[in-house]
Design a protein around this motif. Structure first.
Motif, PDB file in Angstrom:
ATOM      1  N   PHE A  46       0.860  -1.303  -0.067  1.00 20.86           N
ATOM      2  CA  PHE A  46      -0.056  -0.033  -0.193  1.00 20.86           C
ATOM      3  C   PHE A  46       0.786   1.398   0.213  1.00 20.86           C
ATOM      4  N   ASN A  47       0.414   2.171  -0.934  1.00 25.89           N
ATOM      5  CA  ASN A  47       1.224   3.522  -0.876  1.00 25.89           C
ATOM      6  C   ASN A  47       2.882   3.465  -1.261  1.00 25.89           C
ATOM      7  N   ASP A  48       3.165   2.205  -1.934  1.00 25.81           N
ATOM      8  CA  ASP A  48       4.491   2.045  -2.468  1.00 25.81           C
ATOM      9  C   ASP A  48       5.237   1.361  -1.075  1.00 25.81           C
ATOM     10  N   ALA A  49       4.460   1.096  -0.045  1.00 25.32           N
ATOM     11  CA  ALA A  49       5.272   0.266   1.130  1.00 25.32           C
ATOM     12  C   ALA A  49       4.756  -1.096   1.172  1.00 25.32           C
ATOM     13  N   VAL A  50       5.798  -1.662   1.740  1.00 29.49           N
ATOM     14  CA  VAL A  50       5.764  -3.425   1.918  1.00 29.49           C
ATOM     15  C   VAL A  50       5.860  -3.873   3.328  1.00 29.49           C
ATOM     16  N   THR A  51       4.839  -4.444   3.489  1.00 26.60           N
ATOM     17  CA  THR A  51       4.740  -5.007   5.065  1.00 26.60           C
ATOM     18  C   THR A  51       4.750  -6.441   4.741  1.00 26.60           C
ATOM     19  N   LEU A  52       5.768  -7.298   5.486  1.00 26.35           N
ATOM     20  CA  LEU A  52       5.711  -8.617   5.676  1.00 26.35           C
ATOM     21  C   LEU A  52       4.795  -8.974   6.900  1.00 26.35           C
ATOM     22  N   LEU A  53       3.701  -9.746   6.554  1.00 26.28           N
ATOM     23  CA  LEU A  53       2.877 -10.272   7.645  1.00 26.28           C
ATOM     24  C   LEU A  53       3.089 -11.624   7.970  1.00 26.28           C
ATOM     25  N   ALA A  66      17.773  -6.623   0.975  1.00 29.22           N
ATOM     26  CA  ALA A  66      17.795  -5.494   1.857  1.00 29.22           C
ATOM     27  C   ALA A  66      16.989  -4.096   1.582  1.00 29.22           C
ATOM     28  N   GLY A  67      16.112  -3.653   2.217  1.00 33.61           N
ATOM     29  CA  GLY A  67      15.472  -2.192   1.688  1.00 33.61           C
ATOM     30  C   GLY A  67      14.257  -2.585   0.747  1.00 33.61           C
ATOM     31  N   SER A  68      14.002  -3.676   0.535  1.00 37.14           N
ATOM     32  CA  SER A  68      12.643  -3.910  -0.333  1.00 37.14           C
ATOM     33  C   SER A  68      11.536  -4.147   0.464  1.00 37.14           C
ATOM     34  N   PHE A  69      11.650  -4.041   1.752  1.00 36.60           N
ATOM     35  CA  PHE A  69      10.298  -3.867   2.568  1.00 36.60           C
ATOM     36  C   PHE A  69      10.335  -2.900   3.573  1.00 36.60           C
ATOM     37  N   GLN A  70       9.574  -2.380   4.027  1.00 31.61           N
ATOM     38  CA  GLN A  70       9.633  -1.324   5.197  1.00 31.61           C
ATOM     39  C   GLN A  70       9.408  -1.982   6.841  1.00 31.61           C
ATOM     40  N   GLN A  71       8.788  -3.013   6.913  1.00 31.84           N
ATOM     41  CA  GLN A  71       8.307  -3.656   8.465  1.00 31.84           C
ATOM     42  C   GLN A  71       8.109  -5.114   8.410  1.00 31.84           C
ATOM     43  N   PHE A  72       8.164  -5.597   9.353  1.00 28.41           N
ATOM     44  CA  PHE A  72       7.321  -6.945   9.748  1.00 28.41           C
ATOM     45  C   PHE A  72       6.220  -6.480  10.706  1.00 28.41           C
ATOM     46  N   LEU A  73       5.037  -7.448  10.392  1.00 26.00           N
ATOM     47  CA  LEU A  73       3.819  -7.049  11.171  1.00 26.00           C
ATOM     48  C   LEU A  73       3.450  -8.675  11.564  1.00 26.00           C
ATOM     49  N   LEU A  74       3.876  -8.762  12.824  1.00 28.73           N
ATOM     50  CA  LEU A  74       3.540 -10.011  13.513  1.00 28.73           C
ATOM     51  C   LEU A  74       2.228 -10.288  14.161  1.00 28.73           C
ATOM     52  N   THR A  75       1.706 -11.622  13.958  1.00 28.85           N
ATOM     53  CA  THR A  75       0.574 -11.984  14.778  1.00 28.85           C
ATOM     54  C   THR A  75       0.922 -12.368  16.115  1.00 28.85           C
ATOM     55  N   HIS A  76       1.978 -13.484  16.151  1.00 28.35           N
ATOM     56  CA  HIS A  76       2.507 -13.754  17.377  1.00 28.35           C
ATOM     57  C   HIS A  76       3.800 -14.513  17.137  1.00 28.35           C
ATOM     58  N   TYR A  77       4.405 -15.192  18.196  1.00 27.96           N
ATOM     59  CA  TYR A  77       5.769 -15.683  18.484  1.00 27.96           C
ATOM     60  C   TYR A  77       5.853 -16.999  18.429  1.00 27.96           C
ATOM     61  N   HIS A  78       5.135 -17.870  17.798  1.00 29.13           N
ATOM     62  CA  HIS A  78       5.146 -19.422  17.555  1.00 29.13           C
ATOM     63  C   HIS A  78       6.092 -19.234  16.373  1.00 29.13           C
ATOM     64  N   MET A  79       6.967 -20.355  16.581  1.00 27.31           N
ATOM     65  CA  MET A  79       8.121 -20.618  15.575  1.00 27.31           C
ATOM     66  C   MET A  79       7.679 -20.586  14.017  1.00 27.31           C
ATOM     67  N   ASP A  80       6.609 -21.159  13.786  1.00 28.72           N
ATOM     68  CA  ASP A  80       6.115 -21.370  12.417  1.00 28.72           C
ATOM     69  C   ASP A  80       5.988 -19.890  11.819  1.00 28.72           C
ATOM     70  N   HIS A  81       5.908 -18.748  12.526  1.00 27.20           N
ATOM     71  CA  HIS A  81       5.311 -17.495  12.210  1.00 27.20           C
ATOM     72  C   HIS A  81       6.538 -16.673  12.124  1.00 27.20           C
ATOM     73  N   VAL A  82       7.717 -16.717  13.029  1.00 26.56           N
ATOM     74  CA  VAL A  82       8.683 -15.981  13.081  1.00 26.56           C
ATOM     75  C   VAL A  82      10.218 -16.810  12.518  1.00 26.56           C
ATOM     76  N   GLN A  83      10.262 -17.966  12.007  1.00 26.35           N
ATOM     77  CA  GLN A  83      11.551 -18.582  11.832  1.00 26.35           C
ATOM     78  C   GLN A  83      12.468 -17.818  10.709  1.00 26.35           C
ATOM     79  N   GLY A  84      11.644 -17.053   9.940  1.00 22.54           N
ATOM     80  CA  GLY A  84      12.348 -16.510   8.917  1.00 22.54           C
ATOM     81  C   GLY A  84      13.248 -15.411   9.307  1.00 22.54           C
TER      82      GLY A  84
END
Length: 252
Positions: A46-53, A66-84
């Protein structure tokens, strides 16, 4: 300005194909790439910004230079949602903001050794914040770890991301009723069950929820291999569809 969400993963921690499984869905996924399901995740543009959900994909450093996205938006801290983010954190250069719930435990040693990740952006239930012009509202979910879904809202578009969850808390249902998203992406790990599962939705749960919320388009994610087998022979009700890896949702 359109709001675009791409489903980069629509499976659970087990994935499809599941290791060692020879069910019809797993055999199909091994033979045909389009049926594979990677860890539940998305990309918001959105608005030329990229958020990794969420960040469950193992190859984030290959997918996103590096520089190709602006931020992470995390739902929670289980391993299968943050391992990357585990290898990514040891990169060099500018800090990367990470928005997510105020879970003091986090996952493993992420908070102790964050590297270039900035975990100071904790969010609170129903308190709106801004990501490059996109309005984001955290929505409490029912899961075994502190978990938020998110309503993503622009001037003309509203989409709710609701994974991982078993049904929804009453306050979240009421919020969605009052704010009427055009599309809901929701956890549905299981085929219909006689008793609702504890940590994730089944089809019956999703149908019952949408009979209350009345969203015109519901997309299922966090899909298991056993649910894929069920989907081979059973249609979903009108307005409800199974997501797939690479699916693009565009709201004008």
């Amino acid at each position: 300005m359109s709001l675009t969400i791409t489903l980069t993963g629509t499976g659970g921690a087990q994935g499809v194909p599941a290791y060692g499984c020879d069910c019809l869905a797993c055999r199909r996924a091994r033979l045909q790439e389009q049926y594979r399901r990677r860890p539940c995740s998305g990309v918001v543009k959105f608005n030329d910004a990229v958020t990794l959900l969420d960040a469950g994909l193992h190859d984030l450093t290959d997918r996103w230079p590096a520089g190709s996205f602006q931020q992470f938006l995390l739902t929670h801290y289980h391993m299968d949602h943050v391992q990357g983010v585990f290898p990514l954190r040891w990169g060099v250069g500018a800090a990367i903001p990470v928005y997510g719930p105020p879970d003091e435990q986090g996952c493993d040693d992420l908070f102790k050794h964050p590297g270039i990740l900035d975990f100071s952006h904790t969010v609170e239930p129903f308190v709106v914040f801004d990501l490059q012009g996109l309005q984001v509202t955290p929505l409490p979910l029912n899961h075994s770890k502190l978990t938020f879904g998110y309503l993503l809202e622009s001037a003309h578009s509203r989409v709710a991301w609701l994974s991982d969850t078993a049904a929804l808390p009453d306050k979240t249902v009421k919020f969605l009723l009052n704010n009427q998203p055009q599309t809901i992406v929701i956890d549905c790990s299981h085929a219909p069950r006689a008793e609702a599962p504890r940590n994730h939705c089944d089809v019956n749960t999703v149908i019952a929820l949408n009979e209350v919320i009345h969203c015109p388009r519901v997309i299922l994610t966090h899909i298991s291999h056993s649910f894929d087998v069920w989907l081979m022979d059973n249609p979903l009700p009108g307005g409800i569809e199974a997501g797939y890896d690479g699916m693009e949702i565009v709201l004008e």
